[in-house]
Design a protein around this motif. Structure first.
Motif, PDB file in Angstrom:
ATOM      1  N   GLN A 177      57.246  23.675 -68.965  1.00 58.35           N
ATOM      2  CA  GLN A 177      57.176  24.674 -69.355  1.00 58.35           C
ATOM      3  C   GLN A 177      57.212  25.720 -67.729  1.00 58.35           C
ATOM      4  O   GLN A 177      57.751  25.157 -67.277  1.00 58.35           O
ATOM      5  CB  GLN A 177      56.036  24.861 -69.806  1.00 58.35           C
ATOM      6  N   PHE A 178      57.479  27.376 -67.437  1.00 56.10           N
ATOM      7  CA  PHE A 178      57.451  27.651 -66.555  1.00 56.10           C
ATOM      8  C   PHE A 178      56.554  26.990 -65.952  1.00 56.10           C
ATOM      9  O   PHE A 178      57.212  27.168 -64.345  1.00 56.10           O
ATOM     10  CB  PHE A 178      56.783  28.794 -66.284  1.00 56.10           C
ATOM     11  N   GLU A 179      55.361  26.837 -65.851  1.00 57.05           N
ATOM     12  CA  GLU A 179      54.810  26.391 -64.561  1.00 57.05           C
ATOM     13  C   GLU A 179      54.618  25.508 -64.092  1.00 57.05           C
ATOM     14  O   GLU A 179      55.062  24.242 -62.687  1.00 57.05           O
ATOM     15  CB  GLU A 179      53.165  25.914 -65.270  1.00 57.05           C
ATOM     16  N   ASP A 180      55.489  24.043 -64.986  1.00 59.70           N
ATOM     17  CA  ASP A 180      55.653  22.917 -64.654  1.00 59.70           C
ATOM     18  C   ASP A 180      57.047  23.088 -63.593  1.00 59.70           C
ATOM     19  O   ASP A 180      56.954  22.767 -62.634  1.00 59.70           O
ATOM     20  CB  ASP A 180      56.512  22.528 -65.832  1.00 59.70           C
ATOM     21  N   TRP A 181      58.372  24.187 -63.585  1.00 56.78           N
ATOM     22  CA  TRP A 181      58.973  24.036 -63.010  1.00 56.78           C
ATOM     23  C   TRP A 181      58.680  24.987 -61.291  1.00 56.78           C
ATOM     24  O   TRP A 181      59.261  24.535 -60.092  1.00 56.78           O
ATOM     25  CB  TRP A 181      59.859  25.551 -63.635  1.00 56.78           C
ATOM     26  N   GLU A 182      57.244  25.767 -61.772  1.00 56.20           N
ATOM     27  CA  GLU A 182      57.642  26.215 -60.301  1.00 56.20           C
ATOM     28  C   GLU A 182      56.008  25.437 -59.547  1.00 56.20           C
ATOM     29  O   GLU A 182      56.272  25.503 -58.414  1.00 56.20           O
ATOM     30  CB  GLU A 182      55.718  27.260 -60.830  1.00 56.20           C
ATOM     31  N   SER A 183      55.405  24.248 -60.510  1.00 51.12           N
ATOM     32  CA  SER A 183      54.987  23.220 -59.350  1.00 51.12           C
ATOM     33  C   SER A 183      56.176  22.365 -59.238  1.00 51.12           C
ATOM     34  O   SER A 183      56.099  21.817 -57.964  1.00 51.12           O
ATOM     35  CB  SER A 183      54.002  22.909 -59.891  1.00 51.12           C
ATOM     36  N   ALA A 184      57.177  21.799 -59.752  1.00 49.89           N
ATOM     37  CA  ALA A 184      58.362  21.291 -59.457  1.00 49.89           C
ATOM     38  C   ALA A 184      58.687  21.718 -58.290  1.00 49.89           C
ATOM     39  O   ALA A 184      59.265  21.391 -56.839  1.00 49.89           O
ATOM     40  CB  ALA A 184      59.250  21.018 -60.115  1.00 49.89           C
ATOM     41  N   TRP A 185      58.981  22.773 -57.891  1.00 45.27           N
ATOM     42  CA  TRP A 185      59.693  23.545 -56.584  1.00 45.27           C
ATOM     43  C   TRP A 185      58.492  23.353 -55.636  1.00 45.27           C
ATOM     44  O   TRP A 185      58.637  23.681 -53.837  1.00 45.27           O
ATOM     45  CB  TRP A 185      59.738  25.072 -56.999  1.00 45.27           C
ATOM     46  N   ALA A 186      57.287  23.748 -55.675  1.00 46.01           N
ATOM     47  CA  ALA A 186      56.762  23.554 -54.637  1.00 46.01           C
ATOM     48  C   ALA A 186      56.190  22.080 -54.429  1.00 46.01           C
ATOM     49  O   ALA A 186      55.769  22.039 -52.890  1.00 46.01           O
ATOM     50  CB  ALA A 186      55.001  24.159 -55.257  1.00 46.01           C
ATOM     51  N   THR A 187      56.389  21.514 -54.699  1.00 48.94           N
ATOM     52  CA  THR A 187      56.455  20.008 -54.432  1.00 48.94           C
ATOM     53  C   THR A 187      58.211  19.126 -54.700  1.00 48.94           C
ATOM     54  O   THR A 187      58.102  18.302 -54.358  1.00 48.94           O
ATOM     55  CB  THR A 187      55.754  18.919 -54.768  1.00 48.94           C
TER      56      THR A 187
END
Ligand SMILES: C[S@@+](CC[C@H](N)C(=O)[O-])C[C@H]1O[C@@H](n2cnc3c(N)ncnc32)[C@H](O)[C@@H]1O
Length: 235
Positions: free
Chosen positions: A8-18
């Motif tokens: 989901q969007f949140e998964d990609w967002e946190s993937a980019w944060a790490t």
């Protein structure tokens, strides 16, 4: 692959944060050699092509395409990836909002990056159909249930008379490991979905030990495959 769960969007967002660790570390610090080696296929040998790069992240391939005389159009869901791209490469840009997308432009319009959902993109928004699509870890970032939607979006944006697609994806033993994404994409599966109208050709297949070890699930084998797609002459 029925066990695969869509990100989901949140998964990609946190993937980019790490984005510098583990399986999130898909970004290459150099231009992808599969693109360089197969640009003749993608452009059919033509100059100044319009090349779409869905799910572009902060790939350096965008810059290479522009440097080689093409118009590169990236599409990326997560703003941070695009901010990083411009900052890390020290590129000045203009930004505007078009149809809900943040649209970044650089190099006198030869590079355009849309921040938003690929599935909502229209050919009107990107100024007409494209000559080629560089699909690098985009299809495989989705679960198989979403592949037809992804391929349909790409084919709608591609010039039907001569457009070509290059798909780079992982191939691994998905019966033993159904936990993607990244999901395993086989030539047979692409042929099954596209083969009636398109020629689907495996252009290269190489084992990748670094990527295999970086996966968050254990794999006994893994290949990076490059598949070329073009319309059948009779279709
Ligand atoms: C596996 S990464 C590949 C990035 C890039 N193609 C590369 O090879 O370096 C997948 C990228 O797709 C982006 N993404 C996921 N869903 C998307 C969507 N619906 N529209 C646009 N981008 C999306 C993610 O944020 C992520 O940057």
């Amino acid at each position: 692959m029925s066990g695969a769960i869509a990100l989901q969007f949140e998964d990609w967002e946190s993937a980019w944060a790490t984005a510098t660790s583990g399986w999130h570390n898909w970004h290459l610090s150099h231009v992808n050699t599969n693109l360089k080696d197969n640009i003749e296929f993608l452009t059919d040998g033509k100059k100044a092509c319009k090349i779409l790069v869905p799910f572009c992240g902060k790939t350096l391939d965008l810059l290479w395409l522009v440097e080689n005389g093409h118009h590169a159009i990236g599409v990326e869901l997560i703003q941070k990836a695009v901010d990083d791209f411009f900052q890390e490469n020290k590129i000045s840009f203009k930004v505007k909002t078009v149809d809900g997308y943040q649209c970044f432009e650089a190099f006198d319009g030869k590079l355009t990056i849309f921040v938003g959902d690929y599935f909502k993109l229209s050919s009107l928004l990107i100024g007409g159909k494209v000559d080629g699509i560089w699909d690098c870890n985009a299809l495989g970032a989705l679960v198989p249930n979403d592949w037809d939607r992804h391929l349909k979006t790409s084919l709608e944006l591609l010039d039907p008379s001569h457009g070509r697609i290059l798909i780079q994806a992982f191939l691994y033993d998905d019966k033993a490991h159904p936990e993607g994404p990244p999901c395993s994409v086989s030539e047979e599966e692409l042929k099954r979905r596209l083969g009636s109208e398109y020629e689907v050709e495996l252009l290269s297949k190489r084992s990748d030990e670094v990527a295999r070890k970086r996966f968050r699930f254990e794999l006994s084998w893994l290949y990076v495959c490059l598949t070329g797609i073009k319309r059948k002459l009779s279709a």
